[in-house]
Design a protein around this motif. Sequence first.
Motif, PDB file in Angstrom:
ATOM      1  N   LEU A   1       0.884  -1.176   0.000  1.00  0.00           N
ATOM      2  CA  LEU A   1       0.000   0.000   0.000  1.00  0.00           C
ATOM      3  C   LEU A   1       0.917   1.220   0.000  1.00  0.00           C
ATOM      4  O   LEU A   1       1.765   1.353   0.885  1.00  0.00           O
ATOM      5  CB  LEU A   1      -0.881   0.051   1.245  1.00  0.00           C
TER       6      LEU A   1
ATOM      7  N   THR B   1     -14.395   3.099 -19.465  1.00  0.00           N
ATOM      8  CA  THR B   1     -13.044   3.023 -18.887  1.00  0.00           C
ATOM      9  C   THR B   1     -13.106   3.192 -17.365  1.00  0.00           C
ATOM     10  O   THR B   1     -12.464   2.446 -16.615  1.00  0.00           O
ATOM     11  CB  THR B   1     -12.132   4.126 -19.483  1.00  0.00           C
ATOM     12  N   ILE B   2     -13.895   4.169 -16.928  1.00  0.00           N
ATOM     13  CA  ILE B   2     -13.996   4.422 -15.482  1.00  0.00           C
ATOM     14  C   ILE B   2     -14.693   3.247 -14.790  1.00  0.00           C
ATOM     15  O   ILE B   2     -14.221   2.758 -13.752  1.00  0.00           O
ATOM     16  CB  ILE B   2     -14.778   5.743 -15.229  1.00  0.00           C
TER      17      ILE B   2
ATOM     18  N   MET C   1     -12.402   0.260 -14.790  1.00  0.00           N
ATOM     19  CA  MET C   1     -11.283   0.427 -13.858  1.00  0.00           C
ATOM     20  C   MET C   1     -11.722   0.123 -12.422  1.00  0.00           C
ATOM     21  O   MET C   1     -11.073  -0.658 -11.720  1.00  0.00           O
ATOM     22  CB  MET C   1     -10.757   1.864 -13.948  1.00  0.00           C
ATOM     23  N   PHE C   2     -12.838   0.729 -12.012  1.00  0.00           N
ATOM     24  CA  PHE C   2     -13.285   0.505 -10.631  1.00  0.00           C
ATOM     25  C   PHE C   2     -13.702  -0.947 -10.406  1.00  0.00           C
ATOM     26  O   PHE C   2     -13.484  -1.506  -9.332  1.00  0.00           O
ATOM     27  CB  PHE C   2     -14.433   1.461 -10.270  1.00  0.00           C
TER      28      PHE C   2
ATOM     29  N   ALA D   1     -12.425  -3.567 -11.948  1.00  0.00           N
ATOM     30  CA  ALA D   1     -11.202  -4.368 -11.836  1.00  0.00           C
ATOM     31  C   ALA D   1     -10.511  -4.166 -10.486  1.00  0.00           C
ATOM     32  O   ALA D   1      -9.874  -5.073  -9.959  1.00  0.00           O
ATOM     33  CB  ALA D   1     -10.254  -3.998 -12.977  1.00  0.00           C
ATOM     34  N   MET D   2     -10.656  -2.949  -9.923  1.00  0.00           N
ATOM     35  CA  MET D   2     -10.028  -2.657  -8.624  1.00  0.00           C
ATOM     36  C   MET D   2     -10.877  -3.155  -7.452  1.00  0.00           C
ATOM     37  O   MET D   2     -10.451  -3.045  -6.306  1.00  0.00           O
ATOM     38  CB  MET D   2      -9.859  -1.135  -8.455  1.00  0.00           C
TER      39      MET D   2
ATOM     40  N   LEU E   1     -13.505  -1.636  -6.379  1.00  0.00           N
ATOM     41  CA  LEU E   1     -13.841  -0.426  -5.615  1.00  0.00           C
ATOM     42  C   LEU E   1     -15.218   0.076  -6.059  1.00  0.00           C
ATOM     43  O   LEU E   1     -15.568  -0.072  -7.221  1.00  0.00           O
ATOM     44  CB  LEU E   1     -12.805   0.675  -5.857  1.00  0.00           C
ATOM     45  N   PRO E   2     -15.998   0.678  -5.179  1.00  0.00           N
ATOM     46  CA  PRO E   2     -15.757   0.842  -3.741  1.00  0.00           C
ATOM     47  C   PRO E   2     -15.946  -0.473  -3.003  1.00  0.00           C
ATOM     48  O   PRO E   2     -16.730  -1.309  -3.426  1.00  0.00           O
ATOM     49  CB  PRO E   2     -16.828   1.865  -3.332  1.00  0.00           C
ATOM     50  N   PRO E   3     -15.215  -0.651  -1.895  1.00  0.00           N
ATOM     51  CA  PRO E   3     -15.281  -1.934  -1.190  1.00  0.00           C
ATOM     52  C   PRO E   3     -16.603  -2.096  -0.426  1.00  0.00           C
ATOM     53  O   PRO E   3     -17.204  -1.107  -0.002  1.00  0.00           O
ATOM     54  CB  PRO E   3     -14.111  -1.854  -0.212  1.00  0.00           C
TER      55      PRO E   3
ATOM     56  N   ARG F   1     -11.787  -1.920   5.320  1.00  0.00           N
ATOM     57  CA  ARG F   1     -10.577  -2.722   5.170  1.00  0.00           C
ATOM     58  C   ARG F   1      -9.409  -2.068   5.897  1.00  0.00           C
ATOM     59  O   ARG F   1      -9.454  -0.873   6.207  1.00  0.00           O
ATOM     60  CB  ARG F   1     -10.254  -2.877   3.684  1.00  0.00           C
TER      61      ARG F   1
ATOM     62  N   TYR G   1      -6.193  -0.180   6.818  1.00  0.00           N
ATOM     63  CA  TYR G   1      -5.494   0.936   6.188  1.00  0.00           C
ATOM     64  C   TYR G   1      -4.882   1.802   7.274  1.00  0.00           C
ATOM     65  O   TYR G   1      -5.316   1.742   8.437  1.00  0.00           O
ATOM     66  CB  TYR G   1      -6.478   1.763   5.334  1.00  0.00           C
TER      67      TYR G   1
END
Lengths: 168, 454
Positions: free
Chosen positions: A33, A109-110, A113-114, A116-117, A119-121, A125, A127
């Motif tokens: 991270l 794309t946006i 991207m999210f 694939a990530m 997100l949001p969880p 989590r 941190y």
Amino acid sequence: MEILGVFESLEGAMSGVKRLQAAGIEERAITSLSSVPYPEGVLVTTGYRPRFHWFVLACGAAGAAAGFLLAAGTAWIYPLQTGDKAIVALFPVGIITYELMMLFALVGTIIGMFTAMHLPPARRRLYDDEIAEGRIGLLVTVPSAAAGAGAAAALRDAGALRVLEEEP
Amino acid sequence: MSEALDSRDGRRINNELLAQMAPPTWRWYLLAFGLGVVVAFGLYAFTVQVTSGMYVTGLDRPVMWGFYIINFVFWVGLSHSGTMVSAILRLTYAGWRRPILRAAEAMTVFTITVAGLFPLIHLGRNWVFYYLIPYPNQRQLWPNFRSALLWDMTAITTYIIGSSLFLYLGMLPDLAIARDRARGWRRRLYALLAMGWRGTALEWQIFKKASTLMAVLIIPVAVSVHSIVAWDFAVTIVPGWHSTIFPPYFVVGAILSGVAAVVTLMIILRRVFHLRDYLSLVHLDNMAKLLLVISLLWSYFYFAEVFTTWYGHQPIEWEVFGYSAAHFAPLLLLMLFCNSLLPIVGLSFRRVRRSPAVLLVISLLVNVGMFTERFLIIVPSLSHKNIPYAWGSYSPSWVEVSITAAAFALFALLYTLFAKLFPLVAVSDVREGVMLEGERSFGRARLASRIEED
């Protein structure tokens, strides 16, 4: 279960990765991270191969279809006869099709991207706010509390400033 | 790699770059109030226009496009470069791009927002603006996509959404940094926008891929938007407009005004937010070189267009040029001075490129020249169209001038608000640059070096 160790510098985090591996934890269970991007392999290797560009391509195709239907389809359904001009005019249909294709691809794309990530969880989590200031976190995913204790010990041995453990 | 950036460097850079987000001072409130007053006066002028009718403007036959369309073309042009320059610099991995990106991307979002207002102001019956939105109305008629107005509507909508997403995407890691340093409502706002970003290795990898993909997609959108604006003119048979060279000429003009605006903003931000260490003279020098090249390109396109018209000598085309030269000679000379002579001669000198004060004057004058150019494209052509007995002229009324002033104030106000809420310099990008750049011994010398990922 996740364990997070926070390190002051890159050298400390690199030592953390080595200790974790020596403790029998596989590299794919470790991630970093950080508030700056480190090139692949500097800390950990993800082996990730991006696939969301196919989703973007699909969004673009959907946008092109939507644009064509909007401009050409409506001209067919509600014809406005102007002299001997074509009901479906290619130039405007091309412009609208192109613009909607690009719009859908950009939005895709946006979304891609999210997605694939992940997100949001869905849940809170591990941190540490200090990561924003340049500290580096090593996040380890372990299958059991016993393995977690081993990982936490390895992180402490490597000089972690703090070790946070996920509530079971 | 330089000695890996440790947390003290990270904290220091964060502190320096995020200082602009500190609580506003009385000067900030004074500036925001002043800009707000100008915007409010513009709103008053617009209300006068709505309640009294379009006769309060200077628009009359034959010149039915005036300051509003001039503003529209000008602001679309300004919007062009922010995103495009940022995307090109990202794709080419230009090392000096990092401190410039955010200011340029934010400029695009606000300028295209202002640009989008002008077709609506120009509509006349503004209250039925929703006729532009494609849905079947009560007569079962859909908007006619053969109208250039709808091409603009579609292109601008795509560009506003696209450039906002591009700005947001680039800001994502910085929003997480801002979240981790903020308290209260700001923390909740940044947490919402950061979407739970933690900066895992996987998130960074996907982020980089998405940034590249977004940059690749946004460049053709930017080019298409200004090409479509140019087609508003070029697909007509109005003398002076009906030209195949118009789309690329407009695109180059747009890049010229956009790059000049980015330079202006860089110099102002550098001074106001004490960013001299991050927006260095090297950055100004590089942007000035870019401005010089674009100015040369614009001059080439302009003279190619004029030369072809002069050599062809078609009577009606020549009439428009003759009218323009006779009635608007000072504006014509001003345009040529600001867009060609001044930047080409001035920016050829390194001392000028590295002098913030002189560069500020040149970049501002380039945009004065570009606004004049938009005026000279629209007004002379409409004044002297194909029917000689319907020739006329145009000068703007106080309503149009007030709304134009309000547009400039609105842009400045939006930017001022943005500067207080969001990082104006890409913090994680700059920190990445500091991390990857360093010095290396080479023979007897120590040279600057940079690590690049293939």
